[in-house]
Design a protein around this motif. Structure first.
Motif, short mmCIF file in Angstrom:
data_model
loop_
_atom_site.label_atom_id
_atom_site.label_comp_id
_atom_site.label_asym_id
_atom_site.label_seq_id
_atom_site.Cartn_x
_atom_site.Cartn_y
_atom_site.Cartn_z
N UNK A 172 -20.29 58.35 -27.50
CA UNK A 172 -19.02 58.81 -26.69
C UNK A 172 -18.42 59.51 -27.52
N UNK A 173 -17.80 59.16 -28.73
CA UNK A 173 -17.09 59.87 -29.69
C UNK A 173 -17.54 60.94 -29.84
N UNK A 174 -18.76 61.29 -30.24
CA UNK A 174 -19.25 62.61 -30.78
C UNK A 174 -19.47 63.56 -29.52
N UNK A 175 -19.78 63.16 -28.37
CA UNK A 175 -19.81 63.81 -27.18
C UNK A 175 -18.34 64.32 -26.91
N UNK A 176 -17.41 63.54 -26.90
CA UNK A 176 -16.10 63.99 -26.57
C UNK A 176 -15.62 65.06 -27.77
N UNK A 177 -15.80 64.61 -28.94
CA UNK A 177 -15.42 65.41 -30.06
C UNK A 177 -15.90 66.86 -29.81
N UNK A 178 -17.21 67.07 -29.61
CA UNK A 178 -17.73 68.34 -29.44
C UNK A 178 -17.16 69.17 -28.26
N UNK A 179 -16.88 68.39 -27.28
CA UNK A 179 -16.29 69.04 -25.89
C UNK A 179 -14.96 69.55 -26.31
N UNK A 180 -14.21 68.75 -26.89
CA UNK A 180 -12.90 69.14 -27.52
C UNK A 180 -12.86 70.34 -28.28
N UNK A 181 -13.85 70.42 -29.24
CA UNK A 181 -14.25 71.50 -30.29
C UNK A 181 -14.18 72.68 -29.29
N UNK A 182 -15.31 72.59 -28.44
CA UNK A 182 -15.56 73.95 -27.66
C UNK A 182 -14.34 74.47 -26.66
N UNK A 183 -13.43 73.52 -26.28
CA UNK A 183 -12.52 74.24 -25.57
C UNK A 183 -11.35 74.73 -26.44
N UNK A 184 -11.19 74.08 -27.56
CA UNK A 184 -10.48 74.84 -28.69
C UNK A 184 -10.89 76.16 -29.17
N UNK A 185 -12.14 76.20 -29.41
CA UNK A 185 -12.57 77.54 -29.83
C UNK A 185 -12.61 78.64 -28.55
N UNK A 186 -12.63 78.15 -27.25
CA UNK A 186 -12.51 79.27 -26.27
C UNK A 186 -11.03 79.73 -26.28
N UNK A 187 -10.08 78.74 -26.42
CA UNK A 187 -8.81 79.33 -26.25
C UNK A 187 -8.18 80.08 -27.53
N UNK A 188 -8.93 80.10 -28.62
CA UNK A 188 -8.44 80.70 -29.81
C UNK A 188 -8.95 82.27 -29.61
#
Length: 90
Positions: free
Chosen positions: A74-90
């Motif tokens: 679950x940590x891995x899934x959440x971490x990947x989701x947060x990384x994808x959100x940060x890359x979209x906003x950049x």
């Protein structure tokens, strides 16, 4: 193949490790160096749980591996989701 539910959890962990291994090829911006530690942990725990009749026969050890593996996935899934959100906003 699946003698008990612990083997199924081991298979799920191995698949999660393989999926994380494929991440640099599909989305290289989401992969970080610290993911290598998670890949090794998933493969090790998955192999131990998959072949539990050879290595760990004690139920307490199996329970500890399961309780440590579930939050890791679950940590891995959440971490990947947060990384994808940060890359979209950049």
């Amino acid at each position: 193949m699946f003698e008990n539910p612990v083997n199924l959890i081991g298979t799920i962990l191995i698949i999660a490790g393989m999926t994380l291994c494929a991440l640099p090829f599909t989305r290289p911006k989401l992969f970080r160096r610290q993911d290598i530690v998670l890949i090794v942990a998933f493969f090790f725990c998955g192999l131990v749980l998959f072949s539990q009749h050879r290595w760990y026969r004690k139920e307490l050890t199996q329970l500890n591996l399961i309780l440590l593996s579930v939050p890791g996935v679950f940590y891995t899934i959440q971490n990947i989701r947060l990384r994808s959100r940060n890359n979209i906003t950049r």
